[in-house]
Enzyme design. Structure first.
Site, PDB file in Angstrom:
ATOM      1  N   ASP A   1      30.522  -1.586 -11.213  1.00 36.68           N
ATOM      2  CA  ASP A   1      30.148  -2.820 -11.932  1.00 36.68           C
ATOM      3  C   ASP A   1      30.681  -2.819 -13.354  1.00 36.68           C
ATOM      4  O   ASP A   1      30.158  -3.525 -14.221  1.00 36.68           O
ATOM      5  CB  ASP A   1      28.619  -3.006 -11.934  1.00 36.68           C
TER       6      ASP A   1
ATOM      7  N   LYS B   1      18.752   5.819 -20.339  1.00 37.22           N
ATOM      8  CA  LYS B   1      17.907   4.685 -20.748  1.00 37.22           C
ATOM      9  C   LYS B   1      16.862   5.122 -21.782  1.00 37.22           C
ATOM     10  O   LYS B   1      15.648   5.073 -21.529  1.00 37.22           O
ATOM     11  CB  LYS B   1      17.212   4.044 -19.536  1.00 37.22           C
TER      12      LYS B   1
ATOM     13  N   ASP C   1      29.515  -3.789 -18.627  1.00 38.30           N
ATOM     14  CA  ASP C   1      28.823  -3.628 -17.348  1.00 38.30           C
ATOM     15  C   ASP C   1      28.393  -5.033 -16.954  1.00 38.30           C
ATOM     16  O   ASP C   1      27.607  -5.668 -17.669  1.00 38.30           O
ATOM     17  CB  ASP C   1      27.608  -2.698 -17.560  1.00 38.30           C
TER      18      ASP C   1
END
Ligand code: GDD
Ligand code: MG
Length: 363
Positions: free
Chosen positions: A106, A157, A217
């Protein structure tokens, strides 16, 4: 040269666009995202590509076949249930030899892959990770350097207070085949949480390869639009859209634009479209194949997939409309909204900004 592409994710953040269309096949300037990626790899001499698939695999295989029509050899490796990013590569082990690339399926980038490979070889690394700077690393995997170019730590993250660097894992790796011995077979295993930290603990050399190449992304509606607006405005590169056409408008075969329509580029219009009188089309915008935009409608800064009907005097602003959907006469579709496939927005309706409309529904 070989590459494994990770295209097994569900694309949840792109819903409702990915309810019926797999993330790798969402159109970018009217061509599937994966076609841009495959052509980018072929240009860099990567012509032996292994696709790891899980969710809605048939459409990908039907479109690309054995890859010969795209100048590459494609091998499909299926997962019965998602094995995670590293587990998916382990599952493809029998097709891999010596050194190979891995790509998140992606990422849109124009990173120089040959230069990255030379760097990996010079450093004699077990793994090299492309790094890119971003404004908000909390949505990505932060990569901390020990001593440049040696990677010291991964924080996937991170919370805002945990962010120590704006350099993130860009989702492109070069790996030596023997790192696959660290991945248990048929087990869900991630590069970010499992394999890379394991390699660091073993003392293996993982290098970071920072670059300021174009990078995005495409995994959220906002980024999915952004990549297309960037390409139309001359940022980033794809061999499927030529620079000479960038200026104003490209119009596909058998499409007609009424002389009383006003088109302000940059706009890409697909094949078999009809743009009616007094329509205002304001770029950057992409109109898919077989779309009809009727009299007096306004479409501004939006992405329309195929076979979309925009009724008379409807107004669309900064939105995405999926295949086979229709926007009724005089309707308004607000900024940031995402309309799934096969949706009917009835005449005179209002789709509020940022609203998401699920496929096969009527508003
Ligand atoms: N085959 C397979 N199997 N593919 C998978 C699986 C799986 O179980 N899970 C995810 N993928 C694919 C997705 O389809 C996607 O192309 C890629 O792996 C990355 O998954 P995402 O779900 O998009 O991850 P992310 O964007 O949250 O984070 C990853 O990418 C960031 C860069 O965009 C991480 O690698 C981060 O560290 C990185 O910064
Ligand atoms: Mg992603």
């Amino acid at each position: 040269m070989q590459a494994v592409l990770l295209v097994g994710g569900e694309g949840t953040r792109l819903r409702p666009l990915t309810c019926k269309t797999v993330k790798a096949m969402v159109p970018i300037l009217n061509r599937p995202f994966l076609e841009h990626l495959v052509s980018y790899l072929a240009q860099h001499g990567i012509d032996d590509i292994i696709l790891t698939l899980c969710y809605l695999p048939d459409t990908i295989e039907k479109y690309f076949g054995d890859g010969s029509g795209f100048g590459v050899k494609l091998t499909y490796v299926m997962e019965e249930s998602p094995l995670g990013t590293a587990g998916a590569v382990k599952n493809a082990e029998r097709y891999l030899d010596d050194t190979f690339f891995v790509f998140n399926g992606d990422i849109f980038t124009d990173l120089d892959l040959k230069a990255m490979l030379s760097f990996h070889r010079e450093q004699k690394a077990k793994a090299t990770i492309a790094l890119t700077p971003v404004d908000d690393p909390t949505a990505y995997g932060v990569v901390e350097m020990d001593s440049c170019p040696r990677v010291g730590r991964f924080v996937e993250k991170p919370k805002r207070e945990e962010v120590t660097s704006n350099l993130i894992n860009a989702g492109t790796y070069i790996l030596e085949r023997d790192v696959l011995t660290e991945i248990p077979p048929e087990t869900r295993f991630m590069f970010e949480h499992h394999l890379f930290p394991t390699l660091l603990r073993n003392g293996s050399l993982i290098c970071g390869y920072p670059s300021d190449a174009y990078w995005i992304d495409i995994g959220t509606p906002q980024k999915y639009c952004q990549v297309q607006y960037d390409l139309l405005q001359g940022k980033g590169r794809t061999s499927l859209y030529s620079r000479s056409r960038r200026e104003e408008m490209s119009c596909g075969a058998r499409s007609s634009i009424h002389p009383m329509a006003k088109v302000e580029g940059p706009v890409v219009i697909g094949d078999d479209c009809s743009i009616g009188p007094h329509v205002q089309l304001k770029g950057p915008a992409v109109i898919g194949n077989n779309c009809r935009i009727l009299d007096g409608a306004i479409v501004e800064r939006s992405i329309l997939w195929s076979s979309v009907l925009v009724g008379k005097k409807a107004c669309l602003e900064d939105c995405i409309v999926g295949n086979n959907s229709s926007i009724g006469e005089g309707s308004f579709v607000g900024e940031g909204s995402v309309i799934g496939e096969n949706v009917t927005v009835t005449d005179g309706s209002r789709v509020e900004p940022a609203e998401k409309i699920w496929p096969d529904t009527e508003v």
